[in-house]
Scaffold this active site. Structure first.
Site, short mmCIF file in Angstrom:
data_model
loop_
_atom_site.label_atom_id
_atom_site.label_comp_id
_atom_site.label_asym_id
_atom_site.label_seq_id
_atom_site.Cartn_x
_atom_site.Cartn_y
_atom_site.Cartn_z
N ASP A 1 0.87 -1.17 0.00
CA ASP A 1 0.00 0.00 0.00
C ASP A 1 0.92 1.23 0.00
OD1 ASP A 1 -2.41 1.54 0.48
OD2 ASP A 1 -1.64 1.81 2.51
N ASP B 1 -0.14 5.18 0.85
CA ASP B 1 -0.39 6.15 1.91
C ASP B 1 -0.36 5.46 3.28
OD1 ASP B 1 -1.01 9.03 1.81
OD2 ASP B 1 -2.22 8.44 0.07
N ASP C 1 -1.07 -0.50 6.08
CA ASP C 1 -1.21 0.22 7.36
C ASP C 1 -2.64 0.14 7.86
OD1 ASP C 1 -2.07 2.02 5.21
OD2 ASP C 1 -2.39 3.45 6.83
#
Ligand code: MG
Length: 302
Positions: free
Chosen positions: A30, A32, A246
């Site tokens: 991922d 961001d 995250d």
């Protein structure tokens, strides 16, 4: 598959870290909250990703963000210190275009979204309408069938800061025809912002269109497994693939659904406190291993 008793990689021995690094050939990450936050790189993330590459791992950047084309993502990554090629960027804007092209879609797309999706559609020769403001006029409820474009054969919903009531009316009216396809980029609830202001994510728009059209969208972004299907044609082995994220309910859930190993970093949405709570309640999806931030891997290898 890395089946160590170690959950927190920081507590792993050098041998266990090596075992972990040897347990995958492909890294999906991922962006961001793992690699950067807004326009700032997270310390050490570029070194870690470039280290994976040095070890010969295949790398893919997997993002639900639909506002940019792949070359812009690659450029951003490069400017922040990551080695990245546009072919390695699997953004939802690209996935939408790739999907429609793959099924031989020839009609027009009604798009609730932005130029990121529009430009990716254009790149594969698919026409689209709908980008930009569609303001509410005093008589907006008097919309007529002649206000609809008869060539539209799909409604695509992504992030659109100009979302409006007339757009919802058009989307739902196109979708009243059963043959009209309904595709969404992702269903993220919110943007990962700190502070007291909530920035609604694309899921807000998708759910609105699902509600008024009384249909369910085909969602191509995480946590759905479309990316795995997409990569399987290039010989992806799920058991030797690592997904880094995250956010448990998108990234880790995606990894679990695809049969990948999963690494959660605590530099973005899911906090240490969230994770502790999930572990205590044994609430899935739980990651295989965890690190405070991706860059911490570097000190564990030296
Ligand atoms: Mg993220």
């Amino acid at each position: 598959m890395f089946k160590s008793a170690v959950f927190n990689l920081e507590e792993a021995s050098k041998d266990q870290v090596q075992e972990f690094l040897n347990s995958f050939d492909t890294v999906l990450t991922d962006c961001d909250g793992v690699l950067w936050i807004d326009n700032n790189a997270i310390a050490g993330s570029a070194e870690a990703m470039n280290y994976f590459r040095k070890l010969g791992k295949r790398i893919f950047y997997v993002t639900n963000n639909s506002t940019k084309i792949r070359s812009d993502f690659a450029l951003k990554a490069q400017q922040l210190g990551f080695i990245a090629d546009q072919e390695e960027i699997l953004s939802t804007a690209y996935l939408v275009a790739h999907y429609l092209k793959g099924i031989g879609f020839k009609k027009k797309v009604y798009l609730i979204g932005s130029n990121g999706i529009g430009d990716e559609l254009k790149a594969v020769g698919i026409r689209h309408i709908g980008i930009g403001p569609d303001n509410v006029k005093p008589d907006f409820k008097n919309m007529k069938p002649s206000d609809l474009d008869p060539e539209v054969g799909a409604v695509v919903v992504g992030y659109d800061e100009h979302v409006s009531y007339p757009k919802f009316m058009k989307a739902a009216s196109y979708l009243a025809s059963e043959e009209c396809l309904f595709i969404a980029t992702n269903t993220d609830e919110r943007f990962p912002k700190s502070g007291s202001i909530v920035v609604p994510g694309t899921g807000t728009l998708v759910r609105a269109v699902e509600t008024c059209s009384e249909r369910k969208a085909l969602v191509l972004g995480k946590p759905n497994d479309y990316v795995r299907k997409f990569l399987e044609s290039s010989g992806l082995d799920p058991a030797r693939t690592l997904m880094i994220g995250d956010r448990c309910n998108t990234d880790i859930e995606f990894g679990v659904r695809c049969g990948f190993q999963t690494l959660l970093v605590l530099s973005g949405v899911t906090s240490t406190k969230d994770l502790e709570k999930m572990r205590k309640e044994q609430k899935p999806p739980l990651p295989d291993v965890v690190l405070p931030k991706l860059g911490d891997l570097i000190s564990l290898t030296s």
